[in-house]
Design an enzyme around this catalytic site. Structure first.
Site, PDB file in Angstrom:
ATOM      1  N   GLU A 263       0.876  -1.177   0.000  1.00  0.00           N
ATOM      2  CA  GLU A 263       0.000   0.000   0.000  1.00  0.00           C
ATOM      3  C   GLU A 263       0.908   1.221   0.000  1.00  0.00           C
ATOM      4  O   GLU A 263       1.434   1.625   1.032  1.00  0.00           O
ATOM      5  CB  GLU A 263      -0.906  -0.001   1.238  1.00  0.00           C
ATOM      6  N   CYS A 297      -2.872   8.816   2.840  1.00  0.00           N
ATOM      7  CA  CYS A 297      -2.561   8.297   1.503  1.00  0.00           C
ATOM      8  C   CYS A 297      -3.718   8.564   0.546  1.00  0.00           C
ATOM      9  O   CYS A 297      -3.532   8.599  -0.671  1.00  0.00           O
ATOM     10  CB  CYS A 297      -2.238   6.809   1.558  1.00  0.00           C
TER      11      CYS A 297
END
Length: 508
Positions: A263, A297
Protein backbone atom coordinates in the site's frame (compact mmCIF):
# COMPACT_ATOMS: atom_id res chain seq x y z
CA UNK A 1 10.00 23.96 28.08
CA UNK A 2 6.79 25.99 27.96
CA UNK A 3 5.44 27.52 24.76
CA UNK A 4 2.35 29.50 23.82
CA UNK A 5 0.34 26.28 23.77
CA UNK A 6 0.31 26.65 27.50
CA UNK A 7 1.47 23.04 27.67
CA UNK A 8 4.66 21.87 29.30
CA UNK A 9 6.47 19.31 27.19
CA UNK A 10 7.12 17.39 30.39
CA UNK A 11 3.34 17.32 30.89
CA UNK A 12 2.84 15.78 27.44
CA UNK A 13 5.56 13.25 28.17
CA UNK A 14 3.96 12.41 31.49
CA UNK A 15 0.57 12.12 29.86
CA UNK A 16 1.93 9.72 27.24
CA UNK A 17 3.45 7.58 30.00
CA UNK A 18 0.17 7.56 31.92
CA UNK A 19 -1.80 6.61 28.80
CA UNK A 20 0.54 3.67 28.22
CA UNK A 21 -0.07 2.50 31.77
CA UNK A 22 -3.83 2.98 31.38
CA UNK A 23 -3.71 0.84 28.24
CA UNK A 24 -1.81 -1.91 30.03
CA UNK A 25 1.58 -1.35 28.41
CA UNK A 26 4.83 -1.37 30.34
CA UNK A 27 6.88 1.79 30.01
CA UNK A 28 9.66 1.18 27.50
CA UNK A 29 13.27 0.72 28.43
CA UNK A 30 15.04 3.98 27.52
CA UNK A 31 17.13 3.78 24.40
CA UNK A 32 18.13 5.42 21.14
CA UNK A 33 14.64 5.46 19.56
CA UNK A 34 12.81 8.70 20.40
CA UNK A 35 9.05 9.16 20.25
CA UNK A 36 8.31 12.84 19.59
CA UNK A 37 5.05 14.71 19.62
CA UNK A 38 4.42 16.85 16.54
CA UNK A 39 2.32 19.09 18.80
CA UNK A 40 5.51 20.70 20.11
CA UNK A 41 8.21 18.74 18.28
CA UNK A 42 9.69 17.70 21.59
CA UNK A 43 10.44 14.18 22.89
CA UNK A 44 7.78 12.16 24.69
CA UNK A 45 9.70 9.03 25.64
CA UNK A 46 12.71 7.10 24.42
CA UNK A 47 12.87 3.38 23.90
CA UNK A 48 15.30 0.76 22.75
CA UNK A 49 15.22 -0.48 19.18
CA UNK A 50 14.91 -4.23 18.70
CA UNK A 51 18.32 -5.81 18.13
CA UNK A 52 18.90 -8.06 15.13
CA UNK A 53 18.95 -11.28 17.16
CA UNK A 54 15.77 -10.21 18.97
CA UNK A 55 14.04 -9.67 15.61
CA UNK A 56 15.00 -13.19 14.59
CA UNK A 57 13.75 -14.53 17.93
CA UNK A 58 10.43 -12.74 17.53
CA UNK A 59 9.95 -14.25 14.07
CA UNK A 60 10.85 -17.66 15.49
CA UNK A 61 8.26 -17.32 18.27
CA UNK A 62 5.62 -16.34 15.71
CA UNK A 63 6.56 -19.28 13.49
CA UNK A 64 6.35 -21.68 16.43
CA UNK A 65 2.98 -20.28 17.54
CA UNK A 66 1.65 -20.64 13.99
CA UNK A 67 1.97 -24.42 14.09
CA UNK A 68 -0.70 -24.68 16.80
CA UNK A 69 -2.74 -21.57 15.91
CA UNK A 70 -3.42 -22.76 12.35
CA UNK A 71 -5.37 -25.81 13.58
CA UNK A 72 -7.63 -23.82 15.92
CA UNK A 73 -11.04 -23.56 14.20
CA UNK A 74 -11.54 -20.15 12.62
CA UNK A 75 -14.62 -19.25 14.71
CA UNK A 76 -12.62 -20.07 17.84
CA UNK A 77 -9.76 -17.89 16.60
CA UNK A 78 -12.30 -15.08 16.31
CA UNK A 79 -12.69 -15.09 20.10
CA UNK A 80 -9.32 -13.36 20.34
CA UNK A 81 -10.33 -10.66 17.87
CA UNK A 82 -13.69 -10.24 19.62
CA UNK A 83 -11.97 -9.62 22.94
CA UNK A 84 -9.58 -7.17 21.30
CA UNK A 85 -12.59 -5.26 19.95
CA UNK A 86 -14.12 -5.14 23.44
CA UNK A 87 -10.89 -3.75 24.88
CA UNK A 88 -10.71 -1.15 22.13
CA UNK A 89 -14.25 -0.06 22.95
CA UNK A 90 -13.34 0.22 26.63
CA UNK A 91 -10.13 2.16 25.95
CA UNK A 92 -11.16 4.06 22.84
CA UNK A 93 -10.51 7.51 24.26
CA UNK A 94 -7.17 6.66 25.84
CA UNK A 95 -5.81 5.10 22.65
CA UNK A 96 -7.15 8.00 20.55
CA UNK A 97 -5.44 10.52 22.81
CA UNK A 98 -2.16 8.65 22.43
CA UNK A 99 -2.63 8.77 18.64
CA UNK A 100 -3.11 12.54 18.90
CA UNK A 101 -0.01 12.98 21.05
CA UNK A 102 2.19 10.86 18.80
CA UNK A 103 0.78 11.46 15.30
CA UNK A 104 -0.75 14.92 15.72
CA UNK A 105 -4.28 14.02 14.59
CA UNK A 106 -7.15 16.13 15.84
CA UNK A 107 -9.34 14.42 18.44
CA UNK A 108 -12.17 13.58 16.05
CA UNK A 109 -9.89 11.92 13.53
CA UNK A 110 -8.00 10.00 16.21
CA UNK A 111 -11.27 8.72 17.66
CA UNK A 112 -12.36 7.81 14.14
CA UNK A 113 -9.19 5.81 13.62
CA UNK A 114 -9.80 3.76 16.76
CA UNK A 115 -13.42 3.24 15.69
CA UNK A 116 -12.06 1.91 12.41
CA UNK A 117 -10.10 -0.66 14.40
CA UNK A 118 -13.28 -1.74 16.17
CA UNK A 119 -15.15 -1.95 12.87
CA UNK A 120 -12.54 -4.13 11.17
CA UNK A 121 -12.49 -6.45 14.20
CA UNK A 122 -16.24 -6.87 13.83
CA UNK A 123 -15.76 -7.59 10.13
CA UNK A 124 -13.10 -10.19 10.90
CA UNK A 125 -15.28 -11.90 13.50
CA UNK A 126 -18.01 -12.45 10.93
CA UNK A 127 -15.43 -13.43 8.34
CA UNK A 128 -14.28 -16.28 10.56
CA UNK A 129 -17.41 -18.20 9.52
CA UNK A 130 -17.16 -17.23 5.85
CA UNK A 131 -13.75 -18.37 4.61
CA UNK A 132 -15.47 -19.96 1.67
CA UNK A 133 -14.05 -22.12 -1.09
CA UNK A 134 -15.83 -23.12 -4.28
CA UNK A 135 -17.11 -26.54 -5.27
CA UNK A 136 -16.83 -27.05 -9.03
CA UNK A 137 -18.37 -29.75 -11.24
CA UNK A 138 -15.87 -32.41 -12.24
CA UNK A 139 -15.74 -33.73 -15.80
CA UNK A 140 -15.10 -37.21 -14.38
CA UNK A 141 -17.95 -39.31 -13.01
CA UNK A 142 -17.74 -40.19 -9.35
CA UNK A 143 -15.42 -37.26 -8.61
CA UNK A 144 -15.81 -34.03 -6.67
CA UNK A 145 -13.70 -30.94 -7.40
CA UNK A 146 -13.35 -28.19 -4.79
CA UNK A 147 -10.99 -25.65 -3.29
CA UNK A 148 -10.07 -25.13 0.34
CA UNK A 149 -8.32 -22.23 2.05
CA UNK A 150 -5.67 -22.72 4.71
CA UNK A 151 -3.63 -20.46 6.99
CA UNK A 152 -0.59 -19.02 5.25
CA UNK A 153 2.02 -18.57 7.98
CA UNK A 154 3.76 -15.64 9.63
CA UNK A 155 2.55 -12.24 8.39
CA UNK A 156 4.95 -9.32 8.68
CA UNK A 157 3.18 -5.96 9.01
CA UNK A 158 5.10 -2.74 8.30
CA UNK A 159 2.94 0.32 8.98
CA UNK A 160 3.31 4.08 8.51
CA UNK A 161 2.92 7.02 10.90
CA UNK A 162 -0.23 8.55 9.41
CA UNK A 163 -2.52 5.70 10.47
CA UNK A 164 -0.46 4.28 13.32
CA UNK A 165 -3.12 1.86 14.62
CA UNK A 166 -5.85 1.38 12.00
CA UNK A 167 -3.67 -0.17 9.28
CA UNK A 168 -2.19 -2.57 11.81
CA UNK A 169 -5.69 -3.68 12.77
CA UNK A 170 -6.73 -4.15 9.12
CA UNK A 171 -3.94 -6.68 8.73
CA UNK A 172 -3.87 -8.22 12.18
CA UNK A 173 -7.60 -8.84 12.67
CA UNK A 174 -7.86 -10.60 9.31
CA UNK A 175 -4.57 -12.48 9.66
CA UNK A 176 -5.53 -13.86 13.08
CA UNK A 177 -8.93 -15.21 12.03
CA UNK A 178 -7.28 -16.66 8.92
CA UNK A 179 -4.98 -18.64 11.23
CA UNK A 180 -1.79 -16.63 10.74
CA UNK A 181 0.52 -15.13 13.33
CA UNK A 182 1.79 -11.55 13.10
CA UNK A 183 5.09 -9.74 13.53
CA UNK A 184 4.54 -5.97 13.53
CA UNK A 185 7.15 -3.36 12.70
CA UNK A 186 5.48 0.06 13.19
CA UNK A 187 6.85 3.38 12.01
CA UNK A 188 9.74 4.53 14.15
CA UNK A 189 7.84 7.85 14.36
CA UNK A 190 4.92 6.27 16.25
CA UNK A 191 6.32 3.54 18.53
CA UNK A 192 4.16 4.30 21.58
CA UNK A 193 0.81 3.56 19.97
CA UNK A 194 2.32 0.25 18.87
CA UNK A 195 3.25 -0.59 22.45
CA UNK A 196 -0.33 0.11 23.51
CA UNK A 197 -1.92 -2.02 20.77
CA UNK A 198 0.50 -4.88 21.41
CA UNK A 199 -0.37 -4.80 25.11
CA UNK A 200 -4.12 -4.82 24.41
CA UNK A 201 -3.82 -7.78 22.04
CA UNK A 202 -1.63 -9.73 24.43
CA UNK A 203 -4.13 -9.06 27.22
CA UNK A 204 -6.97 -10.24 24.97
CA UNK A 205 -5.07 -13.45 24.20
CA UNK A 206 -4.52 -14.24 27.88
CA UNK A 207 -8.15 -13.55 28.74
CA UNK A 208 -9.53 -15.90 26.07
CA UNK A 209 -6.90 -18.60 26.55
CA UNK A 210 -5.09 -18.04 23.26
CA UNK A 211 -1.33 -18.12 22.84
CA UNK A 212 -0.02 -14.54 23.31
CA UNK A 213 2.91 -15.40 21.04
CA UNK A 214 0.62 -15.16 18.01
CA UNK A 215 1.56 -11.47 17.97
CA UNK A 216 5.07 -10.05 18.10
CA UNK A 217 6.23 -6.41 18.13
CA UNK A 218 9.59 -5.22 16.87
CA UNK A 219 10.68 -1.58 16.98
CA UNK A 220 13.26 0.45 15.10
CA UNK A 221 14.29 1.87 11.77
CA UNK A 222 14.69 0.43 8.29
CA UNK A 223 17.32 -2.08 9.41
CA UNK A 224 14.71 -3.76 11.63
CA UNK A 225 12.19 -3.84 8.80
CA UNK A 226 14.82 -5.27 6.46
CA UNK A 227 15.26 -8.37 8.63
CA UNK A 228 11.52 -8.93 8.55
CA UNK A 229 11.44 -8.48 4.77
CA UNK A 230 14.30 -10.90 4.13
CA UNK A 231 13.32 -13.70 6.51
CA UNK A 232 12.01 -16.77 4.67
CA UNK A 233 9.84 -17.69 7.65
CA UNK A 234 7.67 -14.64 6.91
CA UNK A 235 5.16 -15.84 4.35
CA UNK A 236 3.55 -12.46 3.64
CA UNK A 237 4.91 -8.94 4.06
CA UNK A 238 2.19 -6.30 4.19
CA UNK A 239 3.96 -2.95 3.88
CA UNK A 240 2.45 0.53 3.93
CA UNK A 241 4.65 3.47 2.99
CA UNK A 242 6.25 5.36 0.15
CA UNK A 243 6.80 4.20 -3.41
CA UNK A 244 10.52 4.31 -2.69
CA UNK A 245 10.03 1.86 0.16
CA UNK A 246 7.89 -0.38 -2.05
CA UNK A 247 10.59 -0.50 -4.73
CA UNK A 248 12.92 -1.94 -2.08
CA UNK A 249 10.53 -4.28 -0.30
CA UNK A 250 8.79 -5.81 -3.34
CA UNK A 251 11.85 -7.23 -5.14
CA UNK A 252 13.44 -8.49 -1.92
CA UNK A 253 10.35 -10.45 -0.91
CA UNK A 254 9.90 -11.73 -4.47
CA UNK A 255 13.53 -12.89 -4.58
CA UNK A 256 12.78 -15.41 -1.83
CA UNK A 257 9.37 -16.28 -3.35
CA UNK A 258 7.45 -14.70 -0.50
CA UNK A 259 4.20 -12.83 -0.90
CA UNK A 260 3.92 -9.06 -0.76
CA UNK A 261 0.96 -6.77 -0.11
CA UNK A 262 1.93 -3.16 -0.87
CA UNK A 263 0.00 0.00 0.00
CA UNK A 264 2.09 2.85 -1.36
CA UNK A 265 1.62 6.40 -2.64
CA UNK A 266 -1.62 8.06 -3.65
CA UNK A 267 -1.76 11.23 -5.78
CA UNK A 268 -5.52 11.35 -5.67
CA UNK A 269 -7.69 13.39 -7.99
CA UNK A 270 -11.31 14.57 -8.13
CA UNK A 271 -13.20 15.73 -11.20
CA UNK A 272 -15.88 18.42 -10.76
CA UNK A 273 -18.30 18.65 -13.68
CA UNK A 274 -20.66 21.51 -14.65
CA UNK A 275 -23.65 19.68 -13.17
CA UNK A 276 -22.03 19.09 -9.77
CA UNK A 277 -23.64 20.18 -6.51
CA UNK A 278 -20.97 22.73 -5.59
CA UNK A 279 -21.98 22.95 -1.93
CA UNK A 280 -21.68 19.19 -1.49
CA UNK A 281 -18.47 19.10 -3.54
CA UNK A 282 -16.90 21.92 -1.53
CA UNK A 283 -17.46 20.18 1.80
CA UNK A 284 -16.07 16.90 0.49
CA UNK A 285 -13.05 18.58 -1.10
CA UNK A 286 -12.07 20.54 2.00
CA UNK A 287 -12.12 17.48 4.25
CA UNK A 288 -10.32 15.27 1.73
CA UNK A 289 -7.60 17.85 1.00
CA UNK A 290 -7.05 19.44 4.42
CA UNK A 291 -7.97 16.60 6.81
CA UNK A 292 -5.03 15.11 8.74
CA UNK A 293 -3.02 18.08 7.41
CA UNK A 294 -2.91 16.37 4.01
CA UNK A 295 -1.08 13.36 5.46
CA UNK A 296 -3.45 10.60 4.37
CA UNK A 297 -2.56 8.30 1.50
CA UNK A 298 -6.08 9.09 0.27
CA UNK A 299 -5.77 12.87 0.66
CA UNK A 300 -7.08 14.87 -2.29
CA UNK A 301 -4.14 16.46 -4.10
CA UNK A 302 -5.47 17.26 -7.60
CA UNK A 303 -8.76 19.02 -8.35
CA UNK A 304 -9.78 18.80 -12.02
CA UNK A 305 -12.63 21.24 -12.47
CA UNK A 306 -14.63 22.27 -15.54
CA UNK A 307 -13.91 25.87 -16.56
CA UNK A 308 -17.61 26.76 -16.30
CA UNK A 309 -17.69 26.13 -12.54
CA UNK A 310 -14.05 26.84 -11.63
CA UNK A 311 -14.64 30.40 -10.43
CA UNK A 312 -17.60 29.76 -8.10
CA UNK A 313 -16.05 26.56 -6.76
CA UNK A 314 -12.70 28.18 -6.01
CA UNK A 315 -14.48 31.06 -4.33
CA UNK A 316 -16.18 28.58 -2.00
CA UNK A 317 -12.99 26.67 -1.35
CA UNK A 318 -10.77 29.65 -0.61
CA UNK A 319 -13.40 31.03 1.77
CA UNK A 320 -13.60 27.70 3.57
CA UNK A 321 -9.81 27.33 3.70
CA UNK A 322 -9.41 30.74 5.32
CA UNK A 323 -11.83 29.64 8.04
CA UNK A 324 -9.97 26.43 8.88
CA UNK A 325 -8.60 26.57 12.39
CA UNK A 326 -5.00 25.36 12.52
CA UNK A 327 -3.60 24.54 15.93
CA UNK A 328 -3.02 22.19 18.82
CA UNK A 329 -4.96 19.00 17.97
CA UNK A 330 -5.84 18.56 21.63
CA UNK A 331 -7.90 21.77 21.54
CA UNK A 332 -11.60 21.75 20.73
CA UNK A 333 -12.52 23.34 17.41
CA UNK A 334 -9.16 22.72 15.73
CA UNK A 335 -9.57 21.18 12.28
CA UNK A 336 -5.95 20.98 11.10
CA UNK A 337 -3.12 19.81 13.30
CA UNK A 338 0.63 19.79 12.68
CA UNK A 339 2.75 18.14 10.05
CA UNK A 340 4.56 15.15 11.45
CA UNK A 341 8.05 16.68 11.42
CA UNK A 342 10.47 19.10 9.79
CA UNK A 343 10.99 16.82 6.80
CA UNK A 344 7.28 16.98 6.03
CA UNK A 345 7.35 20.77 6.23
CA UNK A 346 10.42 20.96 3.99
CA UNK A 347 8.73 18.78 1.38
CA UNK A 348 5.71 21.11 1.37
CA UNK A 349 7.81 24.24 0.98
CA UNK A 350 9.82 22.67 -1.84
CA UNK A 351 6.68 21.56 -3.68
CA UNK A 352 5.10 25.01 -3.41
CA UNK A 353 8.26 26.70 -4.71
CA UNK A 354 8.36 24.33 -7.68
CA UNK A 355 4.67 24.82 -8.42
CA UNK A 356 5.03 28.60 -8.45
CA UNK A 357 8.11 28.33 -10.65
CA UNK A 358 6.00 26.28 -13.08
CA UNK A 359 3.53 29.15 -13.37
CA UNK A 360 1.19 28.19 -10.54
CA UNK A 361 -0.90 30.78 -8.72
CA UNK A 362 -1.14 30.47 -4.95
CA UNK A 363 -4.78 31.23 -4.14
CA UNK A 364 -4.48 30.81 -0.38
CA UNK A 365 -2.50 29.12 2.37
CA UNK A 366 1.00 27.75 2.41
CA UNK A 367 2.18 29.81 5.37
CA UNK A 368 3.84 28.44 8.46
CA UNK A 369 1.81 29.10 11.61
CA UNK A 370 4.15 30.25 14.37
CA UNK A 371 3.69 30.14 18.11
CA UNK A 372 3.90 26.42 18.67
CA UNK A 373 7.63 26.08 19.27
CA UNK A 374 10.55 26.00 16.87
CA UNK A 375 10.41 22.21 16.55
CA UNK A 376 6.71 22.06 15.65
CA UNK A 377 5.49 22.53 12.08
CA UNK A 378 2.00 23.91 11.55
CA UNK A 379 0.92 25.20 8.14
CA UNK A 380 -2.17 26.63 6.52
CA UNK A 381 -3.53 24.31 3.80
CA UNK A 382 -2.75 25.65 0.33
CA UNK A 383 -4.66 25.87 -2.94
CA UNK A 384 -2.60 26.40 -6.10
CA UNK A 385 -4.11 26.97 -9.55
CA UNK A 386 -1.85 25.31 -12.13
CA UNK A 387 -1.62 26.02 -15.87
CA UNK A 388 -0.83 22.35 -16.57
CA UNK A 389 -0.12 19.07 -14.80
CA UNK A 390 3.61 19.62 -14.31
CA UNK A 391 6.05 17.19 -12.76
CA UNK A 392 5.51 18.47 -9.21
CA UNK A 393 1.75 17.90 -9.62
CA UNK A 394 2.41 14.34 -10.77
CA UNK A 395 4.35 13.66 -7.57
CA UNK A 396 2.82 12.95 -4.18
CA UNK A 397 3.68 15.52 -1.53
CA UNK A 398 2.52 14.38 1.90
CA UNK A 399 1.19 17.79 2.91
CA UNK A 400 -1.97 19.92 2.49
CA UNK A 401 -1.48 21.20 -1.05
CA UNK A 402 -4.41 21.10 -3.48
CA UNK A 403 -3.49 21.68 -7.13
CA UNK A 404 -6.32 22.95 -9.35
CA UNK A 405 -6.47 22.15 -13.08
CA UNK A 406 -9.21 23.17 -15.49
CA UNK A 407 -10.71 21.14 -18.33
CA UNK A 408 -13.19 21.62 -21.18
CA UNK A 409 -14.50 18.12 -21.97
CA UNK A 410 -14.95 14.97 -19.90
CA UNK A 411 -12.51 12.84 -21.91
CA UNK A 412 -9.79 15.41 -21.18
CA UNK A 413 -10.69 15.33 -17.48
CA UNK A 414 -10.31 11.55 -17.32
CA UNK A 415 -7.04 11.70 -19.25
CA UNK A 416 -5.68 14.33 -16.84
CA UNK A 417 -6.86 12.31 -13.88
CA UNK A 418 -5.15 9.11 -15.02
CA UNK A 419 -1.91 10.76 -16.18
CA UNK A 420 -0.05 10.21 -12.90
CA UNK A 421 2.01 7.21 -11.74
CA UNK A 422 -0.17 6.54 -8.68
CA UNK A 423 -3.62 4.92 -8.66
CA UNK A 424 -5.15 4.82 -5.20
CA UNK A 425 -8.33 6.90 -4.76
CA UNK A 426 -10.45 9.09 -7.02
CA UNK A 427 -13.78 10.89 -7.17
CA UNK A 428 -16.16 12.60 -9.55
CA UNK A 429 -18.78 15.17 -8.59
CA UNK A 430 -21.66 15.16 -11.05
CA UNK A 431 -25.43 14.87 -11.35
CA UNK A 432 -25.11 13.40 -14.83
CA UNK A 433 -25.51 9.61 -14.66
CA UNK A 434 -23.58 9.14 -17.90
CA UNK A 435 -20.56 10.92 -16.46
CA UNK A 436 -20.81 8.99 -13.21
CA UNK A 437 -21.00 5.63 -14.96
CA UNK A 438 -18.22 6.54 -17.38
CA UNK A 439 -15.95 7.47 -14.46
CA UNK A 440 -16.54 4.02 -12.92
CA UNK A 441 -16.15 2.15 -16.23
CA UNK A 442 -13.10 0.38 -17.60
CA UNK A 443 -12.03 3.48 -19.54
CA UNK A 444 -12.71 5.80 -16.58
CA UNK A 445 -10.73 6.17 -13.36
CA UNK A 446 -7.75 3.79 -13.22
CA UNK A 447 -7.66 3.79 -9.42
CA UNK A 448 -8.42 1.04 -6.95
CA UNK A 449 -11.03 3.32 -5.34
CA UNK A 450 -13.45 5.34 -7.49
CA UNK A 451 -16.19 7.40 -5.84
CA UNK A 452 -19.17 9.42 -7.02
CA UNK A 453 -20.20 12.54 -5.10
CA UNK A 454 -17.99 11.84 -2.09
CA UNK A 455 -14.35 12.69 -1.50
CA UNK A 456 -11.27 10.54 -1.95
CA UNK A 457 -10.68 9.86 1.76
CA UNK A 458 -12.73 8.21 4.48
CA UNK A 459 -13.08 4.71 3.02
CA UNK A 460 -15.30 2.23 4.88
CA UNK A 461 -13.79 -1.04 6.08
CA UNK A 462 -16.34 -3.19 4.20
CA UNK A 463 -14.73 -2.57 0.82
CA UNK A 464 -11.28 -3.69 -0.24
CA UNK A 465 -8.75 -0.88 0.23
CA UNK A 466 -5.84 -0.42 -2.15
CA UNK A 467 -4.73 0.88 -5.52
CA UNK A 468 -3.03 0.25 -8.82
CA UNK A 469 0.16 1.33 -10.63
CA UNK A 470 2.73 2.73 -8.18
CA UNK A 471 0.27 2.34 -5.32
CA UNK A 472 1.33 -1.29 -5.35
CA UNK A 473 -1.75 -3.33 -6.18
CA UNK A 474 -2.41 -4.55 -2.64
CA UNK A 475 -5.83 -4.92 -1.04
CA UNK A 476 -6.57 -4.76 2.69
CA UNK A 477 -9.60 -4.66 4.98
CA UNK A 478 -12.96 -5.69 3.47
CA UNK A 479 -14.46 -7.71 0.62
CA UNK A 480 -12.27 -10.72 -0.22
CA UNK A 481 -8.99 -9.17 0.97
CA UNK A 482 -8.73 -12.11 3.38
CA UNK A 483 -7.49 -14.27 0.51
CA UNK A 484 -4.10 -12.54 0.65
CA UNK A 485 -3.59 -14.03 4.12
CA UNK A 486 -4.37 -17.63 3.15
CA UNK A 487 -3.18 -20.29 0.74
CA UNK A 488 -5.53 -22.01 -1.67
CA UNK A 489 -5.62 -25.75 -2.34
CA UNK A 490 -7.56 -27.36 -5.17
CA UNK A 491 -8.87 -30.78 -4.13
CA UNK A 492 -10.21 -33.66 -6.20
CA UNK A 493 -12.03 -36.46 -4.38
CA UNK A 494 -12.61 -39.76 -6.21
CA UNK A 495 -15.52 -41.57 -4.54
CA UNK A 496 -15.91 -44.10 -7.35
CA UNK A 497 -14.19 -47.45 -7.97
CA UNK A 498 -12.82 -46.28 -11.32
CA UNK A 499 -9.82 -44.11 -12.23
CA UNK A 500 -10.77 -42.03 -15.27
CA UNK A 501 -8.23 -39.39 -16.34
CA UNK A 502 -9.06 -35.80 -17.16
CA UNK A 503 -9.28 -34.57 -20.75
CA UNK A 504 -10.33 -38.09 -21.79
CA UNK A 505 -6.76 -39.37 -21.72
CA UNK A 506 -6.40 -43.20 -21.89
CA UNK A 507 -3.44 -44.78 -20.13
CA UNK A 508 -4.17 -48.50 -19.87
Amino acid sequence: MTDVLGTHTTELSGRAAQLLRDLGADLPTPGALTARTPITGEPLLTLAATEADAVDAAIDRAATAFRSWRVVPAPARAALVRRLAELLVAHRRELAELVTLEAGKIRAEALGEVQEMIDVCEFAIGLSRQLYGYTMPSERPGHRLMETWHPLGVVGVISAFNFPVAVWSWNTALALVCGDTVVWKPSDTTPLTALACHALLRRAAVEVGADPEVHQLIQGGSEVGARLVDDERVALVSATGSVRMGRIVGPRVAARFGRCLLELGGNNGAVVTPSADLELASRAIVFAAAGTAGQRCTSLRRLIVHSEVAAPLLQRLTKAYRQLRVGNPLDDGVLVGPLINERGYGAMRSALDRALADGGELLCGGERVDGFGTDAHYVTPAIVRMPAQTEVVREETFAPILYVLEYQDFDTAIALHNAVPQGLSSAVFTRDQREAERFLAADGSDCGIANVNIGTSGAEIGGAFGGEKQTGGGRESGSDSWKAYMRRATNTVNYSTQLPLAQGIKFE
